[in-house]
Motif scaffolding. Structure first.
Motif, PDB file in Angstrom:
ATOM      1  N   UNK A  25      37.591  46.744  72.712  1.00 56.19           N
ATOM      2  CA  UNK A  25      38.665  46.633  73.700  1.00 56.19           C
ATOM      3  C   UNK A  25      38.202  45.919  74.974  1.00 56.19           C
ATOM      4  N   UNK A  26      36.888  45.915  75.240  1.00 55.57           N
ATOM      5  CA  UNK A  26      36.360  45.236  76.425  1.00 55.57           C
ATOM      6  C   UNK A  26      36.457  43.718  76.309  1.00 55.57           C
ATOM      7  N   UNK A  27      36.670  43.195  75.096  1.00 51.04           N
ATOM      8  CA  UNK A  27      36.746  41.744  74.916  1.00 51.04           C
ATOM      9  C   UNK A  27      37.760  41.117  75.862  1.00 51.04           C
ATOM     10  N   UNK A  28      38.909  41.771  76.030  1.00 50.54           N
ATOM     11  CA  UNK A  28      39.989  41.200  76.834  1.00 50.54           C
ATOM     12  C   UNK A  28      39.635  41.139  78.318  1.00 50.54           C
ATOM     13  N   UNK A  29      38.598  41.868  78.741  1.00 46.08           N
ATOM     14  CA  UNK A  29      38.194  41.805  80.139  1.00 46.08           C
ATOM     15  C   UNK A  29      37.481  40.487  80.455  1.00 46.08           C
ATOM     16  N   UNK A  30      36.782  39.936  79.458  1.00 41.33           N
ATOM     17  CA  UNK A  30      35.883  38.814  79.716  1.00 41.33           C
ATOM     18  C   UNK A  30      36.208  37.554  78.912  1.00 41.33           C
ATOM     19  N   UNK A  31      37.140  37.655  77.967  1.00 40.26           N
ATOM     20  CA  UNK A  31      37.474  36.514  77.110  1.00 40.26           C
ATOM     21  C   UNK A  31      38.978  36.255  77.134  1.00 40.26           C
ATOM     22  N   UNK A  32      39.351  34.997  76.883  1.00 36.90           N
ATOM     23  CA  UNK A  32      40.758  34.631  76.789  1.00 36.90           C
ATOM     24  C   UNK A  32      40.978  33.836  75.513  1.00 36.90           C
ATOM     25  N   UNK A  33      42.245  33.685  75.150  1.00 31.29           N
ATOM     26  CA  UNK A  33      42.593  32.966  73.926  1.00 31.29           C
ATOM     27  C   UNK A  33      41.837  33.548  72.728  1.00 31.29           C
ATOM     28  N   UNK A  34      41.817  34.883  72.637  1.00 30.72           N
ATOM     29  CA  UNK A  34      41.076  35.556  71.570  1.00 30.72           C
ATOM     30  C   UNK A  34      41.864  35.440  70.262  1.00 30.72           C
ATOM     31  N   UNK A  35      41.290  34.802  69.243  1.00 23.58           N
ATOM     32  CA  UNK A  35      42.028  34.638  67.985  1.00 23.58           C
ATOM     33  C   UNK A  35      42.097  35.923  67.174  1.00 23.58           C
ATOM     34  N   UNK A  36      43.070  35.986  66.304  1.00 21.43           N
ATOM     35  CA  UNK A  36      43.223  37.165  65.434  1.00 21.43           C
ATOM     36  C   UNK A  36      41.977  37.380  64.592  1.00 21.43           C
ATOM     37  N   UNK A  37      41.297  36.298  64.227  1.00 15.87           N
ATOM     38  CA  UNK A  37      40.074  36.403  63.421  1.00 15.87           C
ATOM     39  C   UNK A  37      39.005  37.228  64.127  1.00 15.87           C
ATOM     40  N   UNK A  38      38.949  37.157  65.458  1.00 15.08           N
ATOM     41  CA  UNK A  38      37.952  37.917  66.207  1.00 15.08           C
ATOM     42  C   UNK A  38      38.199  39.423  66.077  1.00 15.08           C
ATOM     43  N   UNK A  39      39.459  39.825  66.135  1.00 15.04           N
ATOM     44  CA  UNK A  39      39.784  41.246  66.004  1.00 15.04           C
ATOM     45  C   UNK A  39      39.489  41.728  64.589  1.00 15.04           C
ATOM     46  N   UNK A  40      39.722  40.856  63.603  1.00 17.04           N
ATOM     47  CA  UNK A  40      39.431  41.212  62.212  1.00 17.04           C
ATOM     48  C   UNK A  40      37.923  41.420  62.011  1.00 17.04           C
ATOM     49  N   UNK A  41      37.134  40.504  62.582  1.00 22.24           N
ATOM     50  CA  UNK A  41      35.681  40.615  62.479  1.00 22.24           C
ATOM     51  C   UNK A  41      35.167  41.841  63.225  1.00 22.24           C
ATOM     52  N   UNK A  42      35.726  42.104  64.397  1.00 18.23           N
ATOM     53  CA  UNK A  42      35.300  43.263  65.175  1.00 18.23           C
ATOM     54  C   UNK A  42      35.590  44.563  64.430  1.00 18.23           C
ATOM     55  N   UNK A  43      36.746  44.603  63.768  1.00 20.57           N
ATOM     56  CA  UNK A  43      37.119  45.808  63.027  1.00 20.57           C
ATOM     57  C   UNK A  43      36.119  46.107  61.909  1.00 20.57           C
ATOM     58  N   UNK A  44      35.611  45.044  61.260  1.00 20.85           N
ATOM     59  CA  UNK A  44      34.695  45.255  60.136  1.00 20.85           C
ATOM     60  C   UNK A  44      33.232  45.393  60.574  1.00 20.85           C
ATOM     61  N   UNK A  45      32.796  44.586  61.552  1.00 23.90           N
ATOM     62  CA  UNK A  45      31.361  44.476  61.826  1.00 23.90           C
ATOM     63  C   UNK A  45      30.910  45.100  63.143  1.00 23.90           C
ATOM     64  N   UNK A  46      31.835  45.532  63.979  1.00 21.22           N
ATOM     65  CA  UNK A  46      31.447  46.178  65.238  1.00 21.22           C
ATOM     66  C   UNK A  46      31.697  47.666  65.184  1.00 21.22           C
ATOM     67  N   UNK A  47      30.821  48.479  65.745  1.00 22.96           N
ATOM     68  CA  UNK A  47      29.532  48.099  66.309  1.00 22.96           C
ATOM     69  C   UNK A  47      28.604  47.547  65.222  1.00 22.96           C
TER      70      UNK A  47
END
Length: 209
Positions: A67-89
């Motif tokens: 959720x902190x991504x939105x504090x420091x990044x913009x134009x975040x693609x849907x692919x980033x959320x998909x990757x975060x869901x699987x590989x983060x932490x």
């Protein structure tokens, strides 16, 4: 300056050092990192001095949850959320468009920034307590092997940084996989680009994307 070796129970002390502009060695699941307040240009500059690292080499910002991504990044693609869901932490770094709040010294003047949410619970606890993203390259002198124990890091950094938080041996021992999500095709579809092989295999990235 004497470098203190802190125990995991002293993670809040490590967070305070980071918050006020000091340097702390922090454990991750990959290697030990040299952490500083990623929003403080002077603190980030001390990372380069301590490591002997060229300042045209961008750093990765570490956050405790996606959720902190939105504090420091913009134009975040849907692919980033998909990757975060699987590989983060976990040991995946994503290159995304940065917001102006991220200092130039972190990104070497680029309009992108590397973001990672480490799997080591103590590392995430430090970042959460510091309440800032932590810029943290590997905690070694440039040209030397990346440290996988606090003692290894102390050999390189004793007297150069404020403290090292001993979180035990790193479980992975190799750096994170770095994937850029900043390029798009003519239709606006993301064109992922592998910038550094690492702990997350390419095959798993392809499965997810």
């Amino acid at each position: 300056m004497r470098t203190n070796l802190l125990t995991v129970n002293e993670f809040e002390a490590a967070a305070r050092i980071i918050r006020v502009g000091g340097l702390v060695g922090i454990p991750t699941e990959t290697v030990y990192g040299l952490g500083a307040n990623g929003l403080n240009p002077l603190a980030v500059g001390r990372i380069f001095q301590a490591k002997g690292r060229p300042q045209d080499n961008p750093l990765i910002l570490h956050i405790p949850e996606s959720s902190w991504l939105e504090r420091y990044c913009e134009d975040i693609p849907e692919a980033a959320w998909r990757l975060a869901k699987r590989f983060w932490p976990g040991p995946l770094t994503m290159i995304l468009r940065r917001k102006p709040i991220v200092p130039d010294v972190v990104t070497a003047g680029l309009d992108t920034v590397g973001m990672r949410c480490p799997a080591h619970s103590v590392c995430r606890a430090v970042i959460q307590a510091a309440e800032v993203p932590v810029a943290a390259p590997s905690g070694n002198l440039s040209g030397k092997p990346s440290p996988t124990t606090a003692r290894h890091m102390l050999d390189d950094m004793d007297g150069r940084i404020n403290a090292i938080l001993d979180g035990g041996d790193c479980q992975v021992g190799v750096e994170s996989t770095v994937l850029s999500l900043c390029q798009r095709d003519m239709d606006g579809k993301i064109l992922p680009r592998l910038l550094r092989p690492g702990a997350v295999p390419l095959e798993q990235l392809r499965e997810t994307l």
